[in-house]
Design a protein around this motif. Sequence first.
Motif, mmCIF file in Angstrom:
data_model
loop_
_atom_site.group_PDB
_atom_site.id
_atom_site.type_symbol
_atom_site.label_atom_id
_atom_site.label_comp_id
_atom_site.label_asym_id
_atom_site.label_seq_id
_atom_site.Cartn_x
_atom_site.Cartn_y
_atom_site.Cartn_z
ATOM 1 N N TYR A 121 12.767 69.173 64.309
ATOM 2 C CA TYR A 121 14.125 69.712 64.442
ATOM 3 C C TYR A 121 14.928 68.938 65.484
ATOM 4 O O TYR A 121 16.148 68.755 65.336
ATOM 5 N N ILE A 122 14.266 68.441 66.508
ATOM 6 C CA ILE A 122 14.952 67.706 67.572
ATOM 7 C C ILE A 122 15.476 66.360 67.072
ATOM 8 O O ILE A 122 16.376 65.787 67.661
ATOM 9 N N ARG A 123 14.939 65.859 65.990
ATOM 10 C CA ARG A 123 15.304 64.554 65.446
ATOM 11 C C ARG A 123 14.902 63.421 66.408
ATOM 12 O O ARG A 123 15.703 62.574 66.782
ATOM 13 N N PHE A 124 13.617 63.443 66.778
ATOM 14 C CA PHE A 124 13.088 62.301 67.512
ATOM 15 C C PHE A 124 13.271 61.056 66.651
ATOM 16 O O PHE A 124 13.043 61.086 65.446
ATOM 17 N N GLU A 125 13.669 59.954 67.267
ATOM 18 C CA GLU A 125 13.900 58.717 66.533
ATOM 19 C C GLU A 125 12.615 57.894 66.457
ATOM 20 O O GLU A 125 12.015 57.563 67.481
ATOM 21 N N ASP A 126 12.199 57.591 65.242
ATOM 22 C CA ASP A 126 11.031 56.753 64.989
ATOM 23 C C ASP A 126 11.481 55.522 64.211
ATOM 24 O O ASP A 126 12.250 55.636 63.250
ATOM 25 N N GLU A 127 11.025 54.358 64.640
ATOM 26 C CA GLU A 127 11.436 53.111 63.993
ATOM 27 C C GLU A 127 10.426 52.703 62.922
ATOM 28 O O GLU A 127 9.208 52.798 63.132
ATOM 29 N N VAL A 128 10.945 52.259 61.797
ATOM 30 C CA VAL A 128 10.104 51.927 60.647
ATOM 31 C C VAL A 128 10.424 50.517 60.160
ATOM 32 O O VAL A 128 11.602 50.141 60.061
ATOM 33 N N VAL A 129 9.391 49.750 59.864
ATOM 34 C CA VAL A 129 9.579 48.460 59.202
ATOM 35 C C VAL A 129 8.659 48.414 57.997
ATOM 36 O O VAL A 129 7.496 48.811 58.063
ATOM 37 N N THR B 283 18.174 56.135 58.630
ATOM 38 C CA THR B 283 19.287 55.222 58.866
ATOM 39 C C THR B 283 18.803 53.800 58.641
ATOM 40 O O THR B 283 17.935 53.307 59.371
ATOM 41 N N ILE B 284 19.347 53.139 57.643
ATOM 42 C CA ILE B 284 18.929 51.771 57.325
ATOM 43 C C ILE B 284 19.537 50.817 58.351
ATOM 44 O O ILE B 284 20.753 50.775 58.533
ATOM 45 N N ARG B 285 18.699 50.039 58.994
ATOM 46 C CA ARG B 285 19.173 49.073 59.990
ATOM 47 C C ARG B 285 19.351 47.674 59.387
ATOM 48 O O ARG B 285 20.264 46.952 59.753
ATOM 49 N N THR B 286 18.450 47.325 58.503
ATOM 50 C CA THR B 286 18.595 46.067 57.780
ATOM 51 C C THR B 286 17.729 46.126 56.534
ATOM 52 O O THR B 286 16.676 46.769 56.523
ATOM 53 N N ALA C 181 14.375 50.576 59.385
ATOM 54 C CA ALA C 181 15.152 51.810 59.394
ATOM 55 C C ALA C 181 14.716 52.705 60.544
ATOM 56 O O ALA C 181 13.641 52.527 61.123
ATOM 57 N N THR C 182 15.580 53.665 60.856
ATOM 58 C CA THR C 182 15.253 54.691 61.843
ATOM 59 C C THR C 182 15.017 56.002 61.104
ATOM 60 O O THR C 182 15.881 56.464 60.368
ATOM 61 N N ALA C 183 13.839 56.562 61.291
ATOM 62 C CA ALA C 183 13.499 57.855 60.696
ATOM 63 C C ALA C 183 13.584 58.920 61.783
ATOM 64 O O ALA C 183 13.688 58.605 62.979
ATOM 65 N N TYR C 184 13.529 60.162 61.373
ATOM 66 C CA TYR C 184 13.702 61.253 62.332
ATOM 67 C C TYR C 184 12.585 62.278 62.155
ATOM 68 O O TYR C 184 12.174 62.582 61.034
ATOM 69 N N ALA C 185 12.117 62.805 63.293
ATOM 70 C CA ALA C 185 10.990 63.744 63.275
ATOM 71 C C ALA C 185 11.350 65.055 63.943
ATOM 72 O O ALA C 185 12.004 65.049 64.997
#
Length: 244
Positions: free
Chosen positions: A192-200, A173-176, A186-190
């Motif tokens: 099957y649970i789709r843990f939210e990981d933040e990426v810059v 998910t692109i945040r900016t 962006a927010t990446a996912y890890a």
Amino acid sequence: MTHKWTRGLSWLALLLALGATIAAFTGMTLARVDRIGKLEGFGYLVQSAPFAAGALVIGLIALILNWRKGWPARRPALLGFLIALGFVGSLAVRVAMGADAPMIHDATTDLADVPQFEAITLPEDNLRGLREPSEWVSLHEIGYPDLRSVVLDRPVAQTIRDAEKLAKERGWTIRTVDPEAGRLEATAYASYIRFEDEVVIRVRPDGADRSLVDMRSTSRVGIGDLGVNADRIRDFLEDLAAVR
């Protein structure tokens, strides 16, 4: 032992294996769709694991008894053993793959000048599990000595546009995104649970239309990440460098 015991253990192995698998999958699915918390969903998996391990042992015993008694209940014994083996085996492989990862959840290519988030707000406890930033730096240097900035032979704006395309292909998910400023969050996912990981992703000019690329990936929950964030950085930068 009689056939009664053989059948009983065979069905017990199957019921335990099925119960553990259903409980784990239910909890993880509820967490995936945000009906419960991510860590709560992960807890279902952790709590179900001992039951699956028990089913694996009982299933093995049941198979041996079946072999000795002429296979009176081979189907439930075999199914229970295989289901439990899949459960326990998949967990064991994942843990083994991340066994050498440091107990941190924040990875970057630049420890001297860590890329900062602007559009995304990190949790206040982003240093959870650590006493101070220097401890994170020390563990990071030991665990991920290969993570470094990369230089790409393309302008800053083009590098960010390429990075945005790759991020979308990965389902992030692109945040900016600002190609001219050389920034993407962006927010990446890890898992099957789709843990939210933040990426810059931070891109700076490096002369002659080249780009100096740095990246950071950090988990919103948990203390250790089994190397997931570092792997994400490696894979992403490798794919970004391969873009033509």
